[in-house]
Design an enzyme around this catalytic site. Structure first.
Site, PDB file in Angstrom:
ATOM      1  N   LYS A  22       0.832  -1.221   0.000  1.00  0.00           N
ATOM      2  CA  LYS A  22       0.000   0.000   0.000  1.00  0.00           C
ATOM      3  C   LYS A  22       0.855   1.254   0.000  1.00  0.00           C
ATOM      4  CE  LYS A  22      -2.421   2.733   3.468  1.00  0.00           C
ATOM      5  NZ  LYS A  22      -1.361   3.420   4.158  1.00  0.00           N
ATOM      6  N   ASN A  23       1.812   1.323   0.893  1.00  0.00           N
ATOM      7  CA  ASN A  23       2.561   2.575   0.997  1.00  0.00           C
ATOM      8  C   ASN A  23       3.577   2.755  -0.137  1.00  0.00           C
ATOM      9  OD1 ASN A  23       1.047   3.478   3.103  1.00  0.00           O
ATOM     10  ND2 ASN A  23       2.477   2.820   4.700  1.00  0.00           N
ATOM     11  N   ARG A  93      -4.059  10.466   2.884  1.00  0.00           N
ATOM     12  CA  ARG A  93      -2.785  11.037   3.286  1.00  0.00           C
ATOM     13  C   ARG A  93      -1.837  11.183   2.095  1.00  0.00           C
ATOM     14  NH1 ARG A  93      -1.263  14.131   7.097  1.00  0.00           N
ATOM     15  NH2 ARG A  93       0.973  14.157   7.242  1.00  0.00           N
ATOM     16  N   CYS A 117      -5.605   8.745   7.777  1.00  0.00           N
ATOM     17  CA  CYS A 117      -5.838   8.305   9.157  1.00  0.00           C
ATOM     18  C   CYS A 117      -5.414   9.408  10.105  1.00  0.00           C
ATOM     19  CB  CYS A 117      -5.059   7.025   9.443  1.00  0.00           C
ATOM     20  SG  CYS A 117      -5.759   5.591   8.616  1.00  0.00           S
ATOM     21  N   ARG A 122      -0.558  15.352  11.910  1.00  0.00           N
ATOM     22  CA  ARG A 122       0.540  14.869  11.046  1.00  0.00           C
ATOM     23  C   ARG A 122       1.008  16.011  10.146  1.00  0.00           C
ATOM     24  NH1 ARG A 122      -1.752   9.269   8.761  1.00  0.00           N
ATOM     25  NH2 ARG A 122       0.349   9.007   7.953  1.00  0.00           N
ATOM     26  N   PRO A 123       1.958  16.812  10.645  1.00  0.00           N
ATOM     27  CA  PRO A 123       2.395  17.984   9.884  1.00  0.00           C
ATOM     28  C   PRO A 123       3.194  17.593   8.637  1.00  0.00           C
ATOM     29  CG  PRO A 123       3.743  17.710  11.854  1.00  0.00           C
ATOM     30  CD  PRO A 123       2.692  16.649  11.911  1.00  0.00           C
ATOM     31  N   ILE A 124       3.383  18.551   7.729  1.00  0.00           N
ATOM     32  CA  ILE A 124       4.211  18.290   6.536  1.00  0.00           C
ATOM     33  C   ILE A 124       5.341  19.326   6.442  1.00  0.00           C
ATOM     34  CG2 ILE A 124       2.450  17.053   5.200  1.00  0.00           C
ATOM     35  CD1 ILE A 124       2.077  19.701   3.592  1.00  0.00           C
ATOM     36  N   ASP A 125       5.770  19.833   7.604  1.00  0.00           N
ATOM     37  CA  ASP A 125       6.803  20.881   7.585  1.00  0.00           C
ATOM     38  C   ASP A 125       8.131  20.388   6.995  1.00  0.00           C
ATOM     39  OD1 ASP A 125       6.630  19.329   9.964  1.00  0.00           O
ATOM     40  OD2 ASP A 125       8.056  20.633  10.964  1.00  0.00           O
ATOM     41  N   ASP A 307       3.226   0.769  11.911  1.00  0.00           N
ATOM     42  CA  ASP A 307       2.014   0.239  11.259  1.00  0.00           C
ATOM     43  C   ASP A 307       1.681  -1.181  11.705  1.00  0.00           C
ATOM     44  OD1 ASP A 307       1.894   2.623   9.921  1.00  0.00           O
ATOM     45  OD2 ASP A 307       2.738   1.863   8.053  1.00  0.00           O
ATOM     46  N   ILE A 329       7.062   6.748  16.901  1.00  0.00           N
ATOM     47  CA  ILE A 329       6.968   7.462  15.614  1.00  0.00           C
ATOM     48  C   ILE A 329       5.893   8.546  15.694  1.00  0.00           C
ATOM     49  CG2 ILE A 329       6.587   7.231  13.113  1.00  0.00           C
ATOM     50  CD1 ILE A 329       9.038   5.689  14.131  1.00  0.00           C
ATOM     51  N   ARG A 399      -9.161   0.698   3.244  1.00  0.00           N
ATOM     52  CA  ARG A 399      -8.198   1.644   2.645  1.00  0.00           C
ATOM     53  C   ARG A 399      -6.887   0.964   2.342  1.00  0.00           C
ATOM     54  NH1 ARG A 399      -8.276   7.291   5.385  1.00  0.00           N
ATOM     55  NH2 ARG A 399      -6.439   7.319   4.120  1.00  0.00           N
TER      56      ARG A 399
HETATM   57  N1  EPU Z   1       6.651  14.486  10.787  1.00  0.00           N
HETATM   58  C1  EPU Z   1       6.748  15.826  11.044  1.00  0.00           C
HETATM   59  N2  EPU Z   1       6.811  16.674   9.973  1.00  0.00           N
HETATM   60  C2  EPU Z   1       6.765  16.229   8.695  1.00  0.00           C
HETATM   61  C3  EPU Z   1       6.678  14.859   8.438  1.00  0.00           C
HETATM   62  C4  EPU Z   1       6.609  13.985   9.516  1.00  0.00           C
HETATM   63  O1  EPU Z   1       6.791  16.258  12.194  1.00  0.00           O
HETATM   64  O2  EPU Z   1       6.841  17.051   7.788  1.00  0.00           O
HETATM   65  C5  EPU Z   1       6.614  13.550  11.913  1.00  0.00           C
HETATM   66  C6  EPU Z   1       5.265  12.835  12.000  1.00  0.00           C
HETATM   67  O3  EPU Z   1       4.321  13.609  12.692  1.00  0.00           O
HETATM   68  C7  EPU Z   1       5.653  11.576  12.719  1.00  0.00           C
HETATM   69  C8  EPU Z   1       7.035  11.265  12.173  1.00  0.00           C
HETATM   70  O4  EPU Z   1       7.544  12.502  11.674  1.00  0.00           O
HETATM   71  O5  EPU Z   1       5.739  11.824  14.097  1.00  0.00           O
HETATM   72  C9  EPU Z   1       7.082  10.244  11.061  1.00  0.00           C
HETATM   73  O6  EPU Z   1       6.125  10.530  10.055  1.00  0.00           O
HETATM   74  P1  EPU Z   1       6.337  10.061   8.546  1.00  0.00           P
HETATM   75  O7  EPU Z   1       6.486  11.270   7.722  1.00  0.00           O
HETATM   76  O8  EPU Z   1       7.388   9.015   8.476  1.00  0.00           O
HETATM   77  O9  EPU Z   1       4.931   9.392   8.253  1.00  0.00           O
HETATM   78  P2  EPU Z   1       3.959   9.645   7.041  1.00  0.00           P
HETATM   79  O10 EPU Z   1       4.691   9.899   5.786  1.00  0.00           O
HETATM   80  O11 EPU Z   1       2.909  10.635   7.447  1.00  0.00           O
HETATM   81  C10 EPU Z   1       3.942   7.149   6.335  1.00  0.00           C
HETATM   82  C11 EPU Z   1       2.893   6.118   6.064  1.00  0.00           C
HETATM   83  C12 EPU Z   1       2.215   5.732   7.357  1.00  0.00           C
HETATM   84  C13 EPU Z   1       3.269   5.203   8.321  1.00  0.00           C
HETATM   85  C14 EPU Z   1       4.393   6.230   8.503  1.00  0.00           C
HETATM   86  C15 EPU Z   1       5.532   5.729   9.352  1.00  0.00           C
HETATM   87  C16 EPU Z   1       2.159   6.596   3.844  1.00  0.00           C
HETATM   88  C17 EPU Z   1       1.118   7.167   2.957  1.00  0.00           C
HETATM   89  N3  EPU Z   1       1.928   6.663   5.138  1.00  0.00           N
HETATM   90  O12 EPU Z   1       3.252   8.247   6.930  1.00  0.00           O
HETATM   91  O13 EPU Z   1       1.320   4.694   7.040  1.00  0.00           O
HETATM   92  O14 EPU Z   1       2.680   4.962   9.571  1.00  0.00           O
HETATM   93  O15 EPU Z   1       4.913   6.601   7.226  1.00  0.00           O
HETATM   94  O16 EPU Z   1       6.115   4.588   8.797  1.00  0.00           O
HETATM   95  O17 EPU Z   1       3.165   6.075   3.379  1.00  0.00           O
HETATM   96  C18 EPU Z   1      -0.454   3.252   7.528  1.00  0.00           C
HETATM   97  O18 EPU Z   1      -0.103   2.584   6.541  1.00  0.00           O
HETATM   98  O19 EPU Z   1      -1.313   2.858   8.355  1.00  0.00           O
HETATM   99  C19 EPU Z   1       0.156   4.543   7.737  1.00  0.00           C
HETATM  100  C20 EPU Z   1      -0.358   5.440   8.580  1.00  0.00           C
END
Ligand code: EPU
Length: 432
Positions: A22-23, A93, A117, A122-125, A307, A329, A399
């Site tokens: 999925k991811n 997401r 979810c 879940r910020p994107i900074d 996950d 995480i 999903r």
């Molecule tokens: N974070 C920030 N700022 C950012 C990006 C991340 O503070 O700009 C923090 C997050 O809040 C978190 C940590 O960094 O505390 C890690 O987040 P990450 O960016 O790795 O997660 P993600 O990209 O939002 C993806 C998967 C998630 C999975 C996580 C961790 C996708 C679409 N989503 O999320 O998958 O849990 O990586 O491996 O690939 C799931 O499949 O159930 C799922 C939620």
């Protein structure tokens, strides 16, 4: 509303074959925006998140069709819009990957802040900092990420955390940039490597994916090609946890055992046996062998994946003794706790720690999937609970899990799908 009705207490026997990751697929489909040409993508899972992506991309001009059940043809040659539909992107997401892909292709992107979810903010900074390092100006107005660059130039950057999303998004923005981009402290998850391999198959020059340092040498364009998505590591872990929890003997086919090392270690520590072969594994536990307590701490890959945290919790509900689950995480990811308590589990949350006191038995109850992984933990608990569990809001589970009910039926589970607003749908199962 669609529900799963599960009558628990039966060990699982048989085999399942994994779907595509999925991811990985939710990164690869947006990545096709960078390609002028036809991408043939094999092993595409038919899950809700993927269907949502088609809808967004078709509205932007992508030509998407199926060659067969699992093989997708995507042609983004005629995509002319760098604006993604606001309502659709809020439903998942991974729509955030369109920011990097559109910025890379058009030097402009307009994409609503992502949904998905929502177990925690879940910020994107980190993503935004990466785009800015490449030369883009990024702002958020009225819920929309606005990214513009006169030109994108390779840059070196060090992520504050090895974020999966930021690593992939920066890679997407950088493949068509001028010069060399270096991402230090990059995520190493198998799906990041898969997305890099897809891009390389289309002509990108990405080195080091799977290590801490990813180097992307910009190229002027990507060409079409064919790519096969890796099997889903988390789906594998989910069936491993289900087999360990319910007992029995389950063969999981189409796995990459290397991706499962941290999961296998914890499943074995719980008292189950994991036998590993080239591309399949067998997980077994005699029903009379007790489940042992295990402590679990989630970490970026190659550590234990967040996950898989909820599935381990469901397994450990019936362990002898107390297990400690530490989530590092995300600050909070225990949306399943209240629902598992309804089934007789003894769980306490303290900050980012969940304490699981093993109980003799779980009992079926009416419960609700709060998100994808919270939902799947209820499925595992339901498989071992005495009596009938009704799980609502299964759209969250769907999903990320393809043909879950059919796969569980093939292992001998008593599962059926009911639709409150319609006649029962899949109902080969016999609920006794
Ligand atoms: N974070 C920030 N700022 C950012 C990006 C991340 O503070 O700009 C923090 C997050 O809040 C978190 C940590 O960094 O505390 C890690 O987040 P990450 O960016 O790795 O997660 P993600 O990209 O939002 C993806 C998967 C998630 C999975 C996580 C961790 C996708 C679409 N989503 O999320 O998958 O849990 O990586 O491996 O690939 C799931 O499949 O159930 C799922 C939620």
């Amino acid at each position: 509303m669609k529900k799963y009705v599960i009558s628990g207490g039966k060990p699982l026997y048989g085999e399942v074959s994994l779907s595509g990751g999925k991811n990985a697929v939710v990164g690869i489909i947006p990545a096709t925006v960078l390609v002028k040409g036809v991408c043939i993508i094999e092993n595409v899972p038919n899950i809700n998140d993927v269907r949502e992506l088609y809808e967004i991309m078709e509205k932007m001009g992508a030509d998407i069709s199926y060659i067969d059940e699992k093989t997708l043809r995507v042609d983004c040659t005629n995509v002319v819009s760098y604006v993604a539909d606001y309502d659709a992107v809020r439903r998942l997401r991974a729509s955030y990957y369109l920011i990097g892909a559109l910025l890379g292709r058009f030097r402009h992107a307009r994409v609503g802040l992502p949904g998905g979810c929502s177990f925690v903010e879940r910020p994107i900074d980190y993503h935004i900092k990466g785009f800015e390092a490449l030369g883009a100006k990024v702002s958020i107005e009225h819920g929309i990420v606005i990214a513009d660059a006169e030109k994108l130039e390779g840059a070196s950057m060090n992520l504050d955390f090895p974020s999966v999303g930021a690593t992939v998004n920066i890679m997407l923005a950088a493949v068509l940039a001028d010069g060399l981009t270096v991402i230090e402290n990059a995520g190493k998850e198998p799906h990041i490597v898969d997305i890099a391999n897809f891009l390389n198959a289309m002509g990108a020059q990405i080195k080091g994916a799977g290590t801490d340092v990813i180097k992307i040498r910009g190229v002027s364009e990507l060409h079409g090609g064919r790519y096969e998505i890796i099997p889903d590591q988390i789906e594998a872990g989910t069936f491993m946890a289900a087999a360990a929890a319910a007992g029995g003997r389950v063969t999981i086919r189409n796995v990459i055992p290397k991706h499962l090392e941290s999961i296998s270690a914890k499943i074995e520590a719980s008292g189950a046996t994991v036998e590993e072969f080239d591309d399949y594994i067998i997980v077994s536990r005699d029903e009379n062998t007790p489940i042992k307590k295990v402590n679990v701490k989630t970490l970026p890959y190659p550590g234990f994946p967040t996950d898989m945290q909820s599935q381990m919790a469901a397994l450990l509900c019936r362990a002898q003794g107390t297990s400690i689950i530490t989530e590092t995480i995300f600050s909070y990811r225990f949306q399943y706790v209240d629902e598992l308590r309804r089934m007789g589990a003894n769980l306490t949350v303290d900050g980012n720690v969940c304490i699981v006191e093993g109980v003799e038995k779980l009992t079926g109850a009416a419960v609700k999937a709060e998100d994808l992984r919270a939902g799947i933990s209820l499925v595992i608990a339901a498989l071992v609970a005495e009596g009938i569990t009704e799980i609502s809001e299964v759209r969250f589970i769907e999903r990320g899990y393809e043909n879950l009910v059919d796969k569980l039926l093939s292992l001998g589970a008593n599962v059926k799908v009911v639709d409150d607003e319609a006649e029962p749908t899949v109902s080969e199962a016999k609920i006794s």
